[in-house]
Write a protein that holds these residues in place. Structure first.
Motif, mmCIF file in Angstrom:
data_model
loop_
_atom_site.group_PDB
_atom_site.id
_atom_site.type_symbol
_atom_site.label_atom_id
_atom_site.label_comp_id
_atom_site.label_asym_id
_atom_site.label_seq_id
_atom_site.Cartn_x
_atom_site.Cartn_y
_atom_site.Cartn_z
ATOM 1 N N UNK A 91 61.807 15.712 7.468
ATOM 2 C CA UNK A 91 60.376 15.559 7.719
ATOM 3 C C UNK A 91 59.632 16.577 6.853
ATOM 4 N N UNK A 92 58.729 16.059 6.029
ATOM 5 C CA UNK A 92 57.941 16.939 5.165
ATOM 6 C C UNK A 92 56.465 16.816 5.502
ATOM 7 N N UNK A 93 55.779 17.936 5.463
ATOM 8 C CA UNK A 93 54.324 17.945 5.514
ATOM 9 C C UNK A 93 53.834 18.203 4.106
ATOM 10 N N UNK A 94 53.144 17.239 3.532
ATOM 11 C CA UNK A 94 52.717 17.340 2.140
ATOM 12 C C UNK A 94 51.308 17.883 2.040
ATOM 13 N N UNK A 95 51.092 18.766 1.056
ATOM 14 C CA UNK A 95 49.744 19.278 0.839
ATOM 15 C C UNK A 95 49.042 18.477 -0.261
ATOM 16 N N UNK A 96 49.309 17.182 -0.289
ATOM 17 C CA UNK A 96 48.698 16.312 -1.289
ATOM 18 C C UNK A 96 47.179 16.431 -1.264
ATOM 19 N N UNK A 97 46.570 16.503 -2.450
ATOM 20 C CA UNK A 97 45.106 16.527 -2.577
ATOM 21 C C UNK A 97 44.580 15.134 -2.903
ATOM 22 N N UNK A 98 45.467 14.138 -2.831
ATOM 23 C CA UNK A 98 45.069 12.781 -3.180
ATOM 24 C C UNK A 98 44.109 12.230 -2.131
ATOM 25 N N UNK A 99 42.960 11.750 -2.542
ATOM 26 C CA UNK A 99 41.997 11.172 -1.623
ATOM 27 C C UNK A 99 40.982 12.188 -1.135
ATOM 28 N N UNK A 100 39.799 11.679 -0.796
ATOM 29 C CA UNK A 100 38.706 12.552 -0.368
ATOM 30 C C UNK A 100 39.041 13.318 0.898
ATOM 31 N N UNK A 101 39.683 12.622 1.868
ATOM 32 C CA UNK A 101 39.993 13.274 3.141
ATOM 33 C C UNK A 101 40.921 14.455 2.946
ATOM 34 N N UNK A 102 41.934 14.308 2.100
ATOM 35 C CA UNK A 102 42.851 15.414 1.850
ATOM 36 C C UNK A 102 42.161 16.544 1.090
ATOM 37 N N UNK A 103 41.290 16.191 0.171
ATOM 38 C CA UNK A 103 40.555 17.221 -0.562
ATOM 39 C C UNK A 103 39.699 18.055 0.383
#
Length: 352
Positions: A91-103
């Motif tokens: 199980x990984x928690x990703x710090x993806x910045x993809x998408x407005x919500x993640x940003x």
């Protein structure tokens, strides 16, 4: 007018009953059709939310052996058998910045690639009523193996690389291969959730209750909490999961303790949420989970996720043990760690 003719009005009213029944029947049929269409749309929508990666196809047979699978059992009131064998899930928690919500939740530039901010191996024991969650510090130095790339070719192997770099250079496939290389444990499944998906999940559950033993004062995660019990919404729960500078020595080990507390709080909240008796809440939770979820192809449909959930319904929060892989400070870098031996090997051997 004859008596028979006098009853004509009554006969007219009787004649209207079949018409009324036909209208009611058509209305009911229309409602059922619309209901079926809505249910179909919900199923399609939730399925479409899920992103998947063919881990097995990419890695082939050059992997640790699978655990021996136990016999399936039939659950009460269910016709279909439920698997009971042990499971290991990365199980990984990703710090993806993809998408407005993640940003908005994480900020930053997405050109440098996402990282696995959180890594846990969830081992479910045979019988699926107890489990161990093992956290792998992201700052652990490992030998990162060569990994196949979706675009073709492979990554170069690297010695003394940070564990979370595997995801950065080769995505989920390399994260799984590196975890298997480190642990010697076959990962049966892969689950990844991003910033916004995690926050939405917590909000859909109505928040979580978390108790902290010390004050947290972290300007980088924007989290400021006094010691005690707090009810956190999705944004603040995510901040808690990411906090490291406002606690202890500022290392990843302090953050892992908070993440494990949060895992237990989430499991308790899921158990208390009454999802099966509240369809609207159940949909909100399912939509939140699937929208931010990446899985292996063995869990890339709603039916497969539901099947996994059904097989785990005897697993409650009090039957989940959380531990951290034993580590010591790396001789090459005081800000990094390496597996502590023989403790780390003993832990992973117990999960095979």
């Amino acid at each position: 007018m004859t008596r028979h003719e006098e009853q004509g009005g009554t006969g007219g009213r009787v004649g209207r009953r079949p018409k009324a029944l036909r209208i009611a029947g058509l209305t009911l049929a229309g409602t059922l059709v619309l209901g079926a269409a809505a249910a179909g749309w919900v199923y399609w929508h939730l399925n479409a939310n899920i992103t998947s990666v063919d881990i097995n196809g990419a890695l082939g047979d050059d992997r640790p052996a699978r655990a021996v699978t136990g016999p399936a059992v039939t659950a009460p009131a269910d016709a279909s058998p439920l698997p009971t064998g042990s499971l290991n899930i990365l199980v990984l928690g990703s710090d993806s910045r993809d998408g407005t919500a993640n940003e908005e939740l994480g900020g930053g530039d997405d050109t440098s690639g996402a990282r696995s901010d959180t890594a846990m191996v969830v081992h479910v024991d045979a019988g699926r009523t107890t489990a161990t969650v093992v956290s792998i510090p992201r700052d652990t130095l490992v030998t990162r193996p060569s990994c196949p790339l979706a675009s073709g070719g492979t990554t170069a192997p690297a010695h003394g690389a940070m564990f979370n770099s595997a995801y950065s250079v080769g995505g989920p496939v390399c994260a799984v291969k590196t975890a298997e290389s480190l642990t010697g444990v076959r990962m049966d499944h892969y689950l990844e959730i991003d910033f916004s998906g995690f926050a939405r999940l917590v909000d859909a559950l109505g928040g979580v209750d978390v108790t902290t033993g010390k004050d947290i004062d972290d300007d980088k995660s924007h989290l400021h909490l006094e010691a005690g019990t707090h009810h956190l919404d999705g944004k603040r729960a995510l901040a808690l999961a990411r906090t490291r500078h406002g606690i202890g020595d500022g290392s990843d080990l302090g953050r892992i303790g908070l993440q494990q507390t949060l895992v237990k709080a989430l499991l308790e909240r899921i158990g208390d949420a009454g999802l099966l008796t509240d369809p609207a809440r159940l949909y909100q939770v399912a939509d939140a989970v699937t929208a931010g979820l990446t899985t292996d192809t063995g869990l890339d449909s709603l039916s497969e996720l539901i099947g996994l959930g059904r097989s785990l319904r005897g697993l409650t929060a009090d039957r989940v043990r959380t531990v951290t892989m034993p580590v010591v400070t790396a001789p090459s870098d005081p800000n990094r760690v390496i597996p502590e031996q023989p403790g780390a090997d003993r832990l992973w051997t117990s999960l095979r």
